[in-house]
Design a protein around this motif. Structure first.
Motif, PDB file in Angstrom:
ATOM      1  N   GLY A  14       5.888 -21.366  -5.678  1.00 33.11           N
ATOM      2  CA  GLY A  14       7.233 -21.842  -5.354  1.00 33.11           C
ATOM      3  C   GLY A  14       7.931 -21.049  -4.265  1.00 33.11           C
ATOM      4  O   GLY A  14       9.072 -21.333  -3.920  1.00 33.11           O
ATOM      5  N   ASN A  15       7.265 -20.042  -3.725  1.00 35.14           N
ATOM      6  CA  ASN A  15       7.852 -19.204  -2.679  1.00 35.14           C
ATOM      7  C   ASN A  15       7.182 -19.478  -1.341  1.00 35.14           C
ATOM      8  O   ASN A  15       5.980 -19.721  -1.283  1.00 35.14           O
ATOM      9  CB  ASN A  15       7.675 -17.720  -3.018  1.00 35.14           C
ATOM     10  CG  ASN A  15       8.319 -17.357  -4.332  1.00 35.14           C
ATOM     11  OD1 ASN A  15       9.467 -17.708  -4.574  1.00 35.14           O
ATOM     12  ND2 ASN A  15       7.590 -16.674  -5.188  1.00 35.14           N
ATOM     13  N   THR A  16       7.949 -19.400  -0.266  1.00 35.75           N
ATOM     14  CA  THR A  16       7.369 -19.516   1.070  1.00 35.75           C
ATOM     15  C   THR A  16       7.186 -18.127   1.661  1.00 35.75           C
ATOM     16  O   THR A  16       7.859 -17.170   1.275  1.00 35.75           O
ATOM     17  CB  THR A  16       8.254 -20.368   2.007  1.00 35.75           C
ATOM     18  OG1 THR A  16       9.551 -19.813   2.047  1.00 35.75           O
ATOM     19  CG2 THR A  16       8.331 -21.806   1.525  1.00 35.75           C
ATOM     20  N   PHE A  17       6.263 -18.027   2.595  1.00 37.59           N
ATOM     21  CA  PHE A  17       5.976 -16.748   3.248  1.00 37.59           C
ATOM     22  C   PHE A  17       7.228 -16.217   3.926  1.00 37.59           C
ATOM     23  O   PHE A  17       7.880 -16.924   4.684  1.00 37.59           O
ATOM     24  CB  PHE A  17       4.858 -16.930   4.269  1.00 37.59           C
ATOM     25  CG  PHE A  17       4.512 -15.680   5.011  1.00 37.59           C
ATOM     26  CD1 PHE A  17       3.700 -14.729   4.434  1.00 37.59           C
ATOM     27  CD2 PHE A  17       5.004 -15.453   6.280  1.00 37.59           C
ATOM     28  CE1 PHE A  17       3.369 -13.567   5.114  1.00 37.59           C
ATOM     29  CE2 PHE A  17       4.684 -14.301   6.979  1.00 37.59           C
ATOM     30  CZ  PHE A  17       3.861 -13.359   6.377  1.00 37.59           C
ATOM     31  N   THR A  18       7.550 -14.952   3.647  1.00 46.53           N
ATOM     32  CA  THR A  18       8.717 -14.346   4.285  1.00 46.53           C
ATOM     33  C   THR A  18       8.339 -13.158   5.163  1.00 46.53           C
ATOM     34  O   THR A  18       8.945 -12.950   6.198  1.00 46.53           O
ATOM     35  CB  THR A  18       9.755 -13.885   3.237  1.00 46.53           C
ATOM     36  OG1 THR A  18       9.130 -13.029   2.299  1.00 46.53           O
ATOM     37  CG2 THR A  18      10.346 -15.082   2.526  1.00 46.53           C
ATOM     38  N   SER A  19       7.356 -12.369   4.719  1.00 52.47           N
ATOM     39  CA  SER A  19       6.929 -11.233   5.528  1.00 52.47           C
ATOM     40  C   SER A  19       5.577 -10.730   5.033  1.00 52.47           C
ATOM     41  O   SER A  19       5.144 -11.055   3.934  1.00 52.47           O
ATOM     42  CB  SER A  19       7.946 -10.089   5.457  1.00 52.47           C
ATOM     43  OG  SER A  19       7.811  -9.383   4.246  1.00 52.47           O
ATOM     44  N   THR A  25       5.580  -8.973   1.546  1.00 54.55           N
ATOM     45  CA  THR A  25       5.998  -9.695   0.347  1.00 54.55           C
ATOM     46  C   THR A  25       4.750 -10.136  -0.394  1.00 54.55           C
ATOM     47  O   THR A  25       3.876 -10.774   0.194  1.00 54.55           O
ATOM     48  CB  THR A  25       6.845 -10.930   0.722  1.00 54.55           C
ATOM     49  OG1 THR A  25       7.974 -10.489   1.452  1.00 54.55           O
ATOM     50  CG2 THR A  25       7.294 -11.672  -0.518  1.00 54.55           C
ATOM     51  N   TYR A  26       4.640  -9.793  -1.678  1.00 54.83           N
ATOM     52  CA  TYR A  26       3.435 -10.067  -2.444  1.00 54.83           C
ATOM     53  C   TYR A  26       3.752 -10.896  -3.681  1.00 54.83           C
ATOM     54  O   TYR A  26       4.804 -10.740  -4.284  1.00 54.83           O
ATOM     55  CB  TYR A  26       2.769  -8.762  -2.893  1.00 54.83           C
ATOM     56  CG  TYR A  26       2.532  -7.802  -1.753  1.00 54.83           C
ATOM     57  CD1 TYR A  26       1.497  -8.020  -0.865  1.00 54.83           C
ATOM     58  CD2 TYR A  26       3.352  -6.700  -1.565  1.00 54.83           C
ATOM     59  CE1 TYR A  26       1.266  -7.157   0.187  1.00 54.83           C
ATOM     60  CE2 TYR A  26       3.133  -5.825  -0.510  1.00 54.83           C
ATOM     61  CZ  TYR A  26       2.090  -6.056   0.360  1.00 54.83           C
ATOM     62  OH  TYR A  26       1.869  -5.196   1.399  1.00 54.83           O
ATOM     63  N   GLU A  27       2.837 -11.744  -4.066  1.00 52.52           N
ATOM     64  CA  GLU A  27       2.958 -12.511  -5.306  1.00 52.52           C
ATOM     65  C   GLU A  27       2.420 -11.716  -6.487  1.00 52.52           C
ATOM     66  O   GLU A  27       2.777 -11.974  -7.625  1.00 52.52           O
ATOM     67  CB  GLU A  27       2.218 -13.843  -5.190  1.00 52.52           C
ATOM     68  CG  GLU A  27       2.902 -14.833  -4.282  1.00 52.52           C
ATOM     69  CD  GLU A  27       4.300 -15.205  -4.768  1.00 52.52           C
ATOM     70  OE1 GLU A  27       4.484 -15.422  -5.976  1.00 52.52           O
ATOM     71  OE2 GLU A  27       5.208 -15.278  -3.929  1.00 52.52           O
ATOM     72  N   ALA A  28       1.551 -10.762  -6.233  1.00 48.39           N
ATOM     73  CA  ALA A  28       0.976  -9.939  -7.309  1.00 48.39           C
ATOM     74  C   ALA A  28       0.476  -8.633  -6.724  1.00 48.39           C
ATOM     75  O   ALA A  28       0.112  -8.562  -5.555  1.00 48.39           O
ATOM     76  CB  ALA A  28      -0.171 -10.676  -7.983  1.00 48.39           C
TER      77      ALA A  28
END
Length: 83
Positions: free
Chosen positions: A24-29, A32-35
């Motif tokens: 549900g998140n878009t790439f920001t930098s 920034t990590y999902e896990a």
């Protein structure tokens, strides 16, 4: 090394899509990590949406523990390592 029978120390759910989102998140930098995955740990990943976006991990190779619905002419099979 075959880790398919090793119990993961944690399990992470990854939902790819709808594009361009992951969980549900878009790439920001690039920081920034999902896990986060500790070095040397066995982590289980529950992947959804890989038919809409190819899955890959930067740095960490991964081993499939089950056959996906589409093995792409047997390219993706349980026990195989990918990155």
């Amino acid at each position: 090394v075959d880790l398919t029978s090793t119990t993961p120390s944690q399990t992470v759910a990854i939902q790819l899509g709808p594009p361009p989102s992951i969980n549900g998140n878009t790439f920001t930098s690039a920081t920034t990590y999902e896990a986060s995955m500790p070095v040397g740990a066995v982590i289980g990943l529950n992947l959804n949406g890989v038919n809409g976006h190819p899955f890959h991990l930067h740095i960490n190779p991964f081993q499939l523990t089950t056959n996906p619905a589409d093995t792409v002419n047997n390219y993706f099979l349980a026990g195989d390592w990918h990155d």
